[in-house]
Design an enzyme around this catalytic site. Sequence first.
Site, PDB file in Angstrom:
ATOM      1  CE  LYS A  47      41.609  82.858  31.485  1.00 31.42           C
ATOM      2  NZ  LYS A  47      42.997  81.904  32.622  1.00 31.42           N
ATOM      3  CG  ASP A 104      45.566  81.509  20.782  1.00 26.76           C
ATOM      4  OD1 ASP A 104      45.490  81.236  19.811  1.00 26.76           O
ATOM      5  OD2 ASP A 104      45.546  80.900  22.069  1.00 26.76           O
ATOM      6  CG  ASP A 107      46.174  71.685  17.813  1.00 27.66           C
ATOM      7  OD1 ASP A 107      46.737  70.765  16.917  1.00 27.66           O
ATOM      8  OD2 ASP A 107      45.656  70.874  18.940  1.00 27.66           O
ATOM      9  CG  PHE A 156      51.301  71.440  24.217  1.00 26.02           C
ATOM     10  CD1 PHE A 156      50.528  71.530  23.140  1.00 26.02           C
ATOM     11  CD2 PHE A 156      51.398  72.699  24.600  1.00 26.02           C
ATOM     12  CE1 PHE A 156      49.129  72.011  24.068  1.00 26.02           C
ATOM     13  CE2 PHE A 156      50.250  73.371  25.888  1.00 26.02           C
ATOM     14  CZ  PHE A 156      49.826  73.249  25.241  1.00 26.02           C
ATOM     15  NE  ARG A 169      47.197  81.816  29.817  1.00 23.52           N
ATOM     16  CZ  ARG A 169      46.788  81.484  28.473  1.00 23.52           C
ATOM     17  NH1 ARG A 169      46.721  81.629  27.754  1.00 23.52           N
ATOM     18  NH2 ARG A 169      44.857  80.831  29.358  1.00 23.52           N
TER      19      ARG A 169
HETATM   20  P1  IMP Z   1      41.515  73.571  18.136  1.00 25.66           P
HETATM   21  O1  IMP Z   1      40.468  74.073  18.640  1.00 25.66           O
HETATM   22  O2  IMP Z   1      42.025  72.306  17.641  1.00 25.66           O
HETATM   23  O3  IMP Z   1      42.080  74.299  16.580  1.00 25.66           O
HETATM   24  O4  IMP Z   1      42.304  74.247  19.476  1.00 25.66           O
HETATM   25  C1  IMP Z   1      43.189  75.405  18.855  1.00 25.66           C
HETATM   26  C2  IMP Z   1      43.039  76.341  20.972  1.00 25.66           C
HETATM   27  O5  IMP Z   1      43.745  75.228  21.637  1.00 25.66           O
HETATM   28  C3  IMP Z   1      43.845  76.968  20.992  1.00 25.66           C
HETATM   29  O6  IMP Z   1      43.180  78.475  20.748  1.00 25.66           O
HETATM   30  C4  IMP Z   1      44.569  77.208  22.073  1.00 25.66           C
HETATM   31  O7  IMP Z   1      44.125  77.699  23.069  1.00 25.66           O
HETATM   32  C5  IMP Z   1      45.033  76.038  22.515  1.00 25.66           C
HETATM   33  N1  IMP Z   1      46.239  75.217  22.024  1.00 25.66           N
HETATM   34  C6  IMP Z   1      46.418  73.989  20.634  1.00 25.66           C
HETATM   35  N2  IMP Z   1      47.209  74.530  20.507  1.00 25.66           N
HETATM   36  C7  IMP Z   1      47.806  74.935  21.059  1.00 25.66           C
HETATM   37  C8  IMP Z   1      49.447  74.608  22.026  1.00 25.66           C
HETATM   38  O8  IMP Z   1      50.345  74.335  20.842  1.00 25.66           O
HETATM   39  N3  IMP Z   1      49.904  75.547  22.619  1.00 25.66           N
HETATM   40  C9  IMP Z   1      49.205  75.883  23.468  1.00 25.66           C
HETATM   41  N4  IMP Z   1      47.777  76.214  22.786  1.00 25.66           N
HETATM   42  C10 IMP Z   1      47.257  75.001  22.439  1.00 25.66           C
HETATM   43 MG    MG Z   2      42.748  79.835  22.247  1.00 27.59          MG
END
Ligand code: IMP
Ligand code: MG
Length: 186
Positions: A47, A104, A107, A156, A169
């Site tokens: 979302k 968005d 990570d 975070f 959000r």
């Molecule tokens: P990744 O697969 O580790 O790159 O994580 C990506 C997803 O994790 C993003 O689309 C977010 O939904 C969530 N995410 C990662 N870091 C954060 C953060 O610092 N705050 C909020 N959501 C996060």
């Molecule tokens: Mg996401």
Amino acid sequence: MNDARLESGVGEILVSEEQLRNRVAELGREIASAYEGRDLLLVGVLKGAVFFMADLMRELPLPCEVDFMAISSYGSASDSSGVVRILKDLDINIEERHVLIVEDIIDSGLTLSYLMRNLRSRSPASLEICALFVKETAGKIRKSVRYIGFELPDRFVVGYGLDFAERYRNLPYVAALDDSLIPEGP
Ligand code: IMP
Ligand code: MG
């Protein structure tokens, strides 16, 4: 009146409302000139990306469409485990379309590398990524991200679409989550 969004848990502001507005407009100009003369399909990842996508789209003087996917990665709220599952697929057939994934935050990059592989197999005419935030933890996926809003440290963050357990959000800026709320790692 008190701002009840701030009830607790919001730490240092890392990206202000004005910085967001300016950068989103810049990204809009970059994307508009890159896609001039082509029909663009923006694919948002639910979302969190909805907020960014809505603002970005209004900076694009191009014919464009939107569609959304929902993806879940198993694991706790502040940690991505790498196991990815599609909860809602696209409604639009992307074959021969110019697709820009709007995300968005990146990570580890696991969510996005899964999504890229999945969408590439559907034969779009082109496939690029626009991510509002990329953390320093993102691995080799970074070089596949054509448009990046801001680089962030390994913290975070919440706000402007980003949640912690579905909250925050609606903050108009992006802030670090207060350390006391972050669950202990393994
Ligand atoms: P990744 O697969 O580790 O790159 O994580 C990506 C997803 O994790 C993003 O689309 C977010 O939904 C969530 N995410 C990662 N870091 C954060 C953060 O610092 N705050 C909020 N959501 C996060
Ligand atoms: Mg996401």
